[in-house]
Design a protein around this motif. Structure first.
Motif, PDB file in Angstrom:
ATOM      1  N   ILE A 176     -32.556   8.126  13.068  1.00  0.00           N
ATOM      2  CA  ILE A 176     -32.853   7.425  14.316  1.00  0.00           C
ATOM      3  C   ILE A 176     -34.367   7.240  14.388  1.00  0.00           C
ATOM      4  O   ILE A 176     -35.112   8.209  14.273  1.00  0.00           O
ATOM      5  N   VAL A 177     -34.813   5.993  14.570  1.00  0.00           N
ATOM      6  CA  VAL A 177     -36.251   5.736  14.552  1.00  0.00           C
ATOM      7  C   VAL A 177     -36.695   4.919  15.755  1.00  0.00           C
ATOM      8  O   VAL A 177     -35.906   4.204  16.374  1.00  0.00           O
ATOM      9  N   GLU A 178     -37.984   5.037  16.045  1.00  0.00           N
ATOM     10  CA  GLU A 178     -38.640   4.230  17.067  1.00  0.00           C
ATOM     11  C   GLU A 178     -39.621   3.300  16.368  1.00  0.00           C
ATOM     12  O   GLU A 178     -40.354   3.720  15.468  1.00  0.00           O
ATOM     13  N   ALA A 179     -39.623   2.035  16.763  1.00  0.00           N
ATOM     14  CA  ALA A 179     -40.503   1.044  16.144  1.00  0.00           C
ATOM     15  C   ALA A 179     -40.610  -0.152  17.073  1.00  0.00           C
ATOM     16  O   ALA A 179     -39.918  -0.235  18.097  1.00  0.00           O
ATOM     17  N   ALA A 183     -42.558   2.840  11.484  1.00  0.00           N
ATOM     18  CA  ALA A 183     -41.581   3.501  12.345  1.00  0.00           C
ATOM     19  C   ALA A 183     -41.822   4.999  12.336  1.00  0.00           C
ATOM     20  O   ALA A 183     -42.331   5.554  11.354  1.00  0.00           O
ATOM     21  N   THR A 184     -41.454   5.629  13.437  1.00  0.00           N
ATOM     22  CA  THR A 184     -41.501   7.089  13.501  1.00  0.00           C
ATOM     23  C   THR A 184     -40.106   7.594  13.870  1.00  0.00           C
ATOM     24  O   THR A 184     -39.352   6.913  14.572  1.00  0.00           O
ATOM     25  N   PHE A 185     -39.761   8.785  13.377  1.00  0.00           N
ATOM     26  CA  PHE A 185     -38.451   9.324  13.718  1.00  0.00           C
ATOM     27  C   PHE A 185     -38.403   9.635  15.209  1.00  0.00           C
ATOM     28  O   PHE A 185     -39.394  10.065  15.806  1.00  0.00           O
ATOM     29  N   ALA A 186     -37.250   9.381  15.805  1.00  0.00           N
ATOM     30  CA  ALA A 186     -37.098   9.567  17.244  1.00  0.00           C
ATOM     31  C   ALA A 186     -36.928  11.047  17.589  1.00  0.00           C
ATOM     32  O   ALA A 186     -36.196  11.768  16.915  1.00  0.00           O
ATOM     33  N   HIS A 187     -37.602  11.472  18.638  1.00  0.00           N
ATOM     34  CA  HIS A 187     -37.514  12.860  19.097  1.00  0.00           C
ATOM     35  C   HIS A 187     -36.323  12.992  20.049  1.00  0.00           C
ATOM     36  O   HIS A 187     -36.483  13.115  21.264  1.00  0.00           O
ATOM     37  N   ILE A 188     -35.142  12.961  19.473  1.00  0.00           N
ATOM     38  CA  ILE A 188     -33.913  13.066  20.249  1.00  0.00           C
ATOM     39  C   ILE A 188     -33.728  14.514  20.713  1.00  0.00           C
ATOM     40  O   ILE A 188     -33.931  15.447  19.933  1.00  0.00           O
ATOM     41  N   TYR A 218     -30.754  15.794   9.924  1.00  0.00           N
ATOM     42  CA  TYR A 218     -31.490  14.769  10.670  1.00  0.00           C
ATOM     43  C   TYR A 218     -32.749  14.402   9.902  1.00  0.00           C
ATOM     44  O   TYR A 218     -33.528  15.278   9.508  1.00  0.00           O
ATOM     45  N   ASP A 219     -32.957  13.109   9.683  1.00  0.00           N
ATOM     46  CA  ASP A 219     -34.093  12.600   8.912  1.00  0.00           C
ATOM     47  C   ASP A 219     -35.329  12.549   9.812  1.00  0.00           C
ATOM     48  O   ASP A 219     -35.370  11.782  10.784  1.00  0.00           O
TER      49      ASP A 219
END
Length: 512
Positions: free
Chosen positions: A461-464, A470-475, A499-500
């Motif tokens: 899951i990423v934020e971009a 992109a950075t991995f999402a801090h879920i 989790y990646d």
């Protein structure tokens, strides 16, 4: 050739595309061209300013990239970034040498004067450095206008020639006020106006499509994703019933994807969609193939074959439309400069010689965030254009190794669970892209009193904003825990979920 207010010369930096996106966000249209672009072609664009981007080489190395020196004689404002700064300093008689300490990461930019390029920005602002060389001797006519702890010449200028340069990268996310710096160069130094928007782009593209297509028909490759949906809407506006939209079920779709796409086009676009089931054809060609590049190319070639066969059923089709984006082009092949090939995209690189179609690619010069804005401009519903990106090769590049029906079944079940959890918690709308990868790596587990030796699923899951970085999402951990618990409990064949937490770069968003 239309006017281009800002021309960006590409020297191979993976960040170069971000310069264009940041300026377009400010309403200033710009184009990226190779560093080797002929001066005559640059002049034809009638630019108001030129930007020299970054690059991986050293300016003093044999075979390093250098632009036509006539760009310095055009009398236009010039901004050099990183490698571009070093080129400028070297050209005007300064020296560039290897740095004792390479500088990668955040730095504080300080400046001592209210120079125009720093208008409305903060002294001590955070910028992103990424260089192994440094300016040793400043070229005659230039002065230092900004510095950091490790870069005494973090920003330089020659006011008489209107040439400016930064050692840092203002275009990247980590340069907190970098967009303002680019805006200052374009608007206040180059005197560019904010005339670029998706409304004007849509009108321009519709006219271009009308002239290109004439009274012929266009076969439009539809996936149900944002890009192909926007292309279909744009073509529908331009040519109406001369549009022949075709959706290919390649057997690599997500759970109930086919039914969702068909319903979406019927109810929300009002376009009759032709569906072709070619799943057996794709899967038979992928049998035994494990190399990611080979998988991508096989999928791309098979798509072309299927579309060609379908086109022969309709009279007057001479064009094939695709949702190719700027980022697809950049990551696939160095069409605009010396950038390294990262991975092939199935819809990039033209058509095979045996095909007589002419390509229509109305989105191949814009970024993903611009595509979404264009979709809204065309009246598409928000839930359609806010869908997460889904790659053309589909689940074929989310299964490590050979693709087969059993693994696809397992992956679909795991993926839909992850998406259900994101939707129910509101995190689907908060993130750029989310998917599950089947690693085909087995490990020991225990369920009840039994030993298991099953597969591993990876959640990504990423934020971009545009997919270039992109950075991995801090879920929240409880959401990840629910995803993991449900996948392991509900999907036979998976006993471990990871989790990646890698970002792009250095990783890519997709695994293959």
């Amino acid at each position: 050739m239309k006017e281009v207010p800002i021309v960006v010369l590409d020297f191979g930096s993976q960040y170069t595309q971000l310069i264009a996106r940041k300026l377009r966000e400010e309403g200033v249209y710009c184009e990226i061209v190779p560093y080797s672009e002929k001066i005559e072609d640059i002049k034809k664009r009638n630019p108001k300013g030129i930007i020299l981007g970054g690059g991986p080489a050293s300016v003093y190395a044999e075979g390093s990239y250098h632009p036509d020196s006539e760009i310095y004689n055009l009398g236009l404002p010039i901004l050099g970034i990183c490698y571009g700064m070093q080129l400028i300093n070297q050209y005007f008689g300064g020296s560039v040498i290897p740095a004792d300490h390479q500088e990668y990461g955040k730095a504080k930019l300080s400046f001592q004067s209210d120079h125009g390029i720093f208008k409305d920005t903060t002294c001590g602002q955070i910028v992103w450095m990424s260089h192994g060389d440094k300016v040793d001797k400043l070229a005659e006519g230039f002065c230092k206008i900004g510095f950091s702890e490790n870069s005494p010449y973090a920003a330089i200028a020659d006011e008489d020639r209107k040439i400016y340069a930064f050692q840092f990268h203002p275009e990247v996310y980590h340069s907190v006020e970098g967009t303002k710096l680019l805006k200052n160069f374009a608007k206040y130094i180059c005197k560019c106006e904010s005339t670029w928007n998706m409304g004007s782009f849509a009108k321009e593209k519709i006219e271009i499509i009308k002239k290109q297509v004439g009274d012929k028909k266009v076969l439009c490759a539809v996936s149900g994703g944002v890009d192909s949906s926007v292309v279909a809407a744009l073509l529908n506006e331009a040519i109406g019933d001369k549009l022949v939209p075709v959706f290919v079920d390649n057997g690599l779709l997500r759970y109930k994807e086919r039914e969702q796409v068909e319903a979406m086009f019927k109810s929300k676009l009002g376009v009759d969609l032709i569906t072709v089931d070619a799943s057996e054809q794709f899967l038979s060609k992928l049998k035994g193939v494990t190399d990611p590049e080979k998988k991508r190319k096989i999928i791309g070639e098979t798509f072309i074959e299927v579309f060609d066969k379908e086109a022969k059923k309709h009279d007057g089709i001479e064009f094939l439309a695709q949702g190719t984006l700027y980022t697809d082009v950049i990551e696939s092949v160095s069409v605009k400069g010396p950038s390294k090939t990262i991975k092939s995209h199935h819809n990039v690189g033209g058509l095979p010689d045996w095909m007589t179609f002419e390509l229509v690619e109305p989105l191949n010069e814009i970024f993903k965030d611009e595509v979404r804005k264009l979709g809204l401009e065309l009246g598409l519903p928000k839930d359609m254009i806010s869908r997460h990106p889904f790659p053309g090769p589909g689940l074929g590049i989310r299964i490590m190794g050979e693709v087969n029906k059993e693994d696809l079944k397992v992956l679909r079940k795991a993926d839909v669970i992850m998406l259900e959890e994101l939707h129910s918690t509101g995190y689907y709308e908060k993130t750029w892209q989310a998917f599950t990868v089947l690693l085909n790596v087995k490990s020991v587990g225990v369920m009840g009193d039994n030993r298991t030796y099953d597969n591993t699923a990876c959640v990504r899951i990423v934020e971009a904003t545009d997919g270039m970085t992109a950075t991995f999402a801090h879920i929240p951990h409880e959401i990840l825990e629910n995803i993991s618990r449900r996948i392991i409990n509900e999907v036979d064949g998976i006993n471990r979920v990871v989790y990646d937490i890698s970002s792009k770069p250095p990783a890519t968003i997709e695994w293959e």
